[in-house]
Design a protein around this motif. Structure first.
Motif, PDB file in Angstrom:
ATOM      1  N   MET A 153      30.140  26.733  50.285  1.00 15.37           N
ATOM      2  CA  MET A 153      29.110  25.752  49.961  1.00 15.37           C
ATOM      3  C   MET A 153      28.321  26.288  48.767  1.00 15.37           C
ATOM      4  O   MET A 153      28.170  27.494  48.588  1.00 15.37           O
ATOM      5  N   GLY A 154      27.805  25.369  47.952  1.00 14.03           N
ATOM      6  CA  GLY A 154      27.168  25.775  46.710  1.00 14.03           C
ATOM      7  C   GLY A 154      25.666  25.931  46.815  1.00 14.03           C
ATOM      8  O   GLY A 154      25.034  25.632  47.830  1.00 14.03           O
ATOM      9  N   HIS A 155      25.092  26.388  45.719  1.00 15.02           N
ATOM     10  CA  HIS A 155      23.640  26.531  45.580  1.00 15.02           C
ATOM     11  C   HIS A 155      23.262  25.930  44.228  1.00 15.02           C
ATOM     12  O   HIS A 155      24.119  25.713  43.364  1.00 15.02           O
ATOM     13  N   ALA A 156      22.001  25.613  44.036  1.00 15.64           N
ATOM     14  CA  ALA A 156      21.556  25.044  42.762  1.00 15.64           C
ATOM     15  C   ALA A 156      20.046  25.230  42.627  1.00 15.64           C
ATOM     16  O   ALA A 156      19.354  25.534  43.604  1.00 15.64           O
ATOM     17  N   ARG A 157      19.558  25.047  41.419  1.00 19.70           N
ATOM     18  CA  ARG A 157      18.120  24.992  41.174  1.00 19.70           C
ATOM     19  C   ARG A 157      17.645  23.549  41.374  1.00 19.70           C
ATOM     20  O   ARG A 157      18.377  22.595  41.073  1.00 19.70           O
ATOM     21  N   PRO A 158      16.418  23.357  41.846  1.00 17.54           N
ATOM     22  CA  PRO A 158      15.925  21.990  42.082  1.00 17.54           C
ATOM     23  C   PRO A 158      15.940  21.092  40.850  1.00 17.54           C
ATOM     24  O   PRO A 158      16.060  19.869  40.989  1.00 17.54           O
ATOM     25  N   TYR A 159      15.862  21.657  39.647  1.00 17.98           N
ATOM     26  CA  TYR A 159      15.781  20.822  38.450  1.00 17.98           C
ATOM     27  C   TYR A 159      17.126  20.212  38.037  1.00 17.98           C
ATOM     28  O   TYR A 159      17.164  19.290  37.227  1.00 17.98           O
ATOM     29  N   TYR A 160      18.235  20.685  38.595  1.00 17.09           N
ATOM     30  CA  TYR A 160      19.536  20.158  38.190  1.00 17.09           C
ATOM     31  C   TYR A 160      19.627  18.649  38.399  1.00 17.09           C
ATOM     32  O   TYR A 160      20.085  17.902  37.529  1.00 17.09           O
ATOM     33  N   ALA A 161      19.219  18.183  39.583  1.00 16.51           N
ATOM     34  CA  ALA A 161      19.339  16.763  39.910  1.00 16.51           C
ATOM     35  C   ALA A 161      18.545  15.903  38.944  1.00 16.51           C
ATOM     36  O   ALA A 161      19.014  14.846  38.495  1.00 16.51           O
ATOM     37  N   GLY A 162      17.340  16.344  38.606  1.00 15.02           N
ATOM     38  CA  GLY A 162      16.502  15.567  37.689  1.00 15.02           C
ATOM     39  C   GLY A 162      17.137  15.395  36.326  1.00 15.02           C
ATOM     40  O   GLY A 162      17.081  14.304  35.737  1.00 15.02           O
ATOM     41  N   HIS A 163      17.750  16.443  35.818  1.00 14.85           N
ATOM     42  CA  HIS A 163      18.403  16.346  34.511  1.00 14.85           C
ATOM     43  C   HIS A 163      19.593  15.384  34.554  1.00 14.85           C
ATOM     44  O   HIS A 163      19.780  14.579  33.631  1.00 14.85           O
ATOM     45  N   LEU A 164      20.393  15.447  35.604  1.00  9.28           N
ATOM     46  CA  LEU A 164      21.530  14.537  35.711  1.00  9.28           C
ATOM     47  C   LEU A 164      21.062  13.081  35.817  1.00  9.28           C
ATOM     48  O   LEU A 164      21.612  12.189  35.162  1.00  9.28           O
ATOM     49  N   GLU A 165      20.048  12.846  36.624  1.00  7.37           N
ATOM     50  CA  GLU A 165      19.560  11.483  36.798  1.00  7.37           C
ATOM     51  C   GLU A 165      18.946  10.947  35.505  1.00  7.37           C
ATOM     52  O   GLU A 165      19.080   9.754  35.186  1.00  7.37           O
ATOM     53  N   HIS A 166      18.294  11.803  34.742  1.00  4.23           N
ATOM     54  CA  HIS A 166      17.741  11.397  33.444  1.00  4.23           C
ATOM     55  C   HIS A 166      18.840  10.953  32.490  1.00  4.23           C
ATOM     56  O   HIS A 166      18.623  10.087  31.627  1.00  4.23           O
ATOM     57  N   LEU A 167      20.045  11.525  32.667  1.00  6.17           N
ATOM     58  CA  LEU A 167      21.175  11.190  31.808  1.00  6.17           C
ATOM     59  C   LEU A 167      21.961   9.978  32.312  1.00  6.17           C
ATOM     60  O   LEU A 167      23.006   9.645  31.757  1.00  6.17           O
ATOM     61  N   GLY A 168      21.467   9.335  33.357  1.00  2.00           N
ATOM     62  CA  GLY A 168      22.115   8.128  33.857  1.00  2.00           C
ATOM     63  C   GLY A 168      23.063   8.330  35.007  1.00  2.00           C
ATOM     64  O   GLY A 168      23.740   7.387  35.438  1.00  2.00           O
ATOM     65  N   TYR A 169      23.142   9.550  35.527  1.00  2.00           N
ATOM     66  CA  TYR A 169      23.983   9.793  36.694  1.00  2.00           C
ATOM     67  C   TYR A 169      23.268   9.278  37.941  1.00  2.00           C
ATOM     68  O   TYR A 169      22.071   9.497  38.117  1.00  2.00           O
ATOM     69  N   ARG A 170      24.024   8.596  38.798  1.00  2.00           N
ATOM     70  CA  ARG A 170      23.453   8.005  40.001  1.00  2.00           C
ATOM     71  C   ARG A 170      24.205   8.491  41.240  1.00  2.00           C
ATOM     72  O   ARG A 170      25.386   8.798  41.183  1.00  2.00           O
ATOM     73  N   LYS A 171      23.491   8.527  42.333  1.00  2.00           N
ATOM     74  CA  LYS A 171      24.075   8.976  43.593  1.00  2.00           C
ATOM     75  C   LYS A 171      25.278   8.133  43.980  1.00  2.00           C
ATOM     76  O   LYS A 171      25.236   6.905  43.949  1.00  2.00           O
ATOM     77  N   GLN A 172      26.357   8.822  44.376  1.00  2.00           N
ATOM     78  CA  GLN A 172      27.512   8.166  44.983  1.00  2.00           C
ATOM     79  C   GLN A 172      27.501   8.354  46.497  1.00  2.00           C
ATOM     80  O   GLN A 172      27.613   7.402  47.250  1.00  2.00           O
ATOM     81  N   LYS A 173      27.393   9.604  46.913  1.00  2.00           N
ATOM     82  CA  LYS A 173      27.368   9.925  48.336  1.00  2.00           C
ATOM     83  C   LYS A 173      26.530  11.172  48.570  1.00  2.00           C
ATOM     84  O   LYS A 173      26.505  12.074  47.737  1.00  2.00           O
TER      85      LYS A 173
END
Length: 384
Positions: A153-173
């Motif tokens: 299982m992976g790990h990430a920094r909390p800011y990763y999601a915000g940057h992706l969403e700012h670029l137009g990426y949207r939740k799939q699942k």
């Protein structure tokens, strides 16, 4: 957020030195994060090696680094998984291995590079992170940052999601992870079903037989491919992937922590629990030499880990639903729970579970497990 005062460049990974920089970037990004677990460097090298990872037999991948003044500040991969395309026909390519400093320009440049390559391969959508397939590490951690990740299982920094969403990426699942106390006895309703199952003469629940290890693992994967076949994004394991899995798991398998349920001698359900290797390697800094091997073997075989992960549980479709399906599922789960307790395991993770898989969620919560982490898959259309 870091300041992009110096020019950013994106470089394709083509040399051994670039591959090493790609693998080692997380050491810089997570050096002050107590929840991050350094992966084993050799395992990461093998994972990226087309000669050693059977994923590449049916897929193509590219890797890139983001650099500022010669310093690595980000990375990403892009994959065209032909096994996924053959099953789903959705012209979707994948991105993965995404890591970067907290800088909008870096995230934009990395994702744009991956998108451009996927578009050139004829893909119309991008989805991820997949590292590399749905049967491996996937999803971006979006909740539960304080707890260390379990095995695979992976790990990430909390800011990763915000940057992706700012670029137009949207939740799939969303993929849910559940924490459970292995020492906790099943609640009365589940205990009643277990007693009823124990009285069925045609039902046998056994541990894996290491004397026929390959055969039993093939049986488990056959049940998995049937039980999970209707799940979102499912791609069956190939024979080469199964053989690789068998080889990789053998050193850490505890046969009593793998359960196979049979009705009249026919395998119909299974559950797998694996020692949480991340607990055992957390202080090795990715290295097995000179003394890491000895420490790892001692921690897995002698001391044993206090935590374990249940990555797979399945009941054949013909038996899903109804009383029999519930008895089969709870029987294999309780079999491995009791085995874990005997081995000294105290806590574990049941992961991952699709957010809309209500039958599985109800079953997991019925045994007292609680959600504590969420991983998210993102996607977006690729403009022509």
């Amino acid at each position: 957020m870091t300041s992009g005062t110096q020019a950013l460049s994106i470089k394709a990974v083509e040399t051994a030195a670039q591959r090493d920089a790609f693998i080692r970037l997380p050491w810089t990004l997570y050096q002050d994060d107590p929840a991050w677990v350094p992966p084993l460097l050799q395992e990461r090298r093998d994972h990226l090696n087309p000669r050693k990872n059977p994923f590449f037999q049916t897929a193509e991948a590219r890797f890139w680094l983001a650099l500022r003044a010669g310093r690595t500040v980000g990375r990403i991969s892009a994959q065209v998984n032909h096994a996924h395309l053959a099953r789903h026909g959705d012209a979707t390519g994948h991105f993965g291995m995404l890591e970067a400093e907290d800088d909008a320009e870096t995230f934009q440049a990395l994702t744009a590079t991956a998108e451009d390559w996927l578009r050139a391969q004829g893909m119309r959508r991008i989805s991820g992170p997949f590292n590399f397939s749905i049967n491996e590490e996937l999803g971006l951690l979006v909740d539960g940052f304080a707890a260390p990740p379990y095995l695979l299982m992976g790990h990430a920094r909390p800011y990763y999601a915000g940057h992706l969403e700012h670029l137009g990426y949207r939740k799939q699942k969303d993929l849910l992870c559940y924490h459970y106390d292995a020492r906790r006895e099943p609640p009365p309703p589940v205990a009643g079903l277990l007693r009823k199952a124990a009285r069925l003469e045609e039902l046998t629940v056994r541990a894996m037989d290491m004397g026929r290890y390959a055969q039993d693992l093939s049986t488990i994967m056959d049940i998995f491919n049937d039980a999970w076949s209707e799940n979102w994004g499912f791609v069956p394991m190939s024979e080469a992937e199964l053989q690789s899995l068998a080889r990789d798991l053998r050193p850490i398998v505890r046969p009593q922590s793998i359960a196979i349920a049979e009705l009249d001698g026919i395998p119909v359900a299974m559950a797998i629990s694996l020692p949480n290797v991340n607990e055992a390697i957390a202080d090795l800094d990715g290295r097995l030499l000179p003394f890491g091997w000895a420490k790892l073997i001692w921690r897995l075989k002698v001391k044993t880990t206090k935590t374990a992960r249940v990555p797979l549980m399945g009941v054949r479709k013909a038996h899903q639903g109804g009383l029999m399906g519930a008895m089969l599922a709870f029987s294999v789960i309780d079999k491995i729970r009791r085995a874990q307790c005997a081995l000294g395991v105290e806590h574990g993770e049941l992961s991952w579970v699709l957010e809309d898989n209500q039958p599985m969620i109800r079953m997991i919560e019925a045994v007292g497990a609680v959600p504590y982490k969420t991983y998210r898959l993102y996607g977006r259309a690729l403009a022509a």
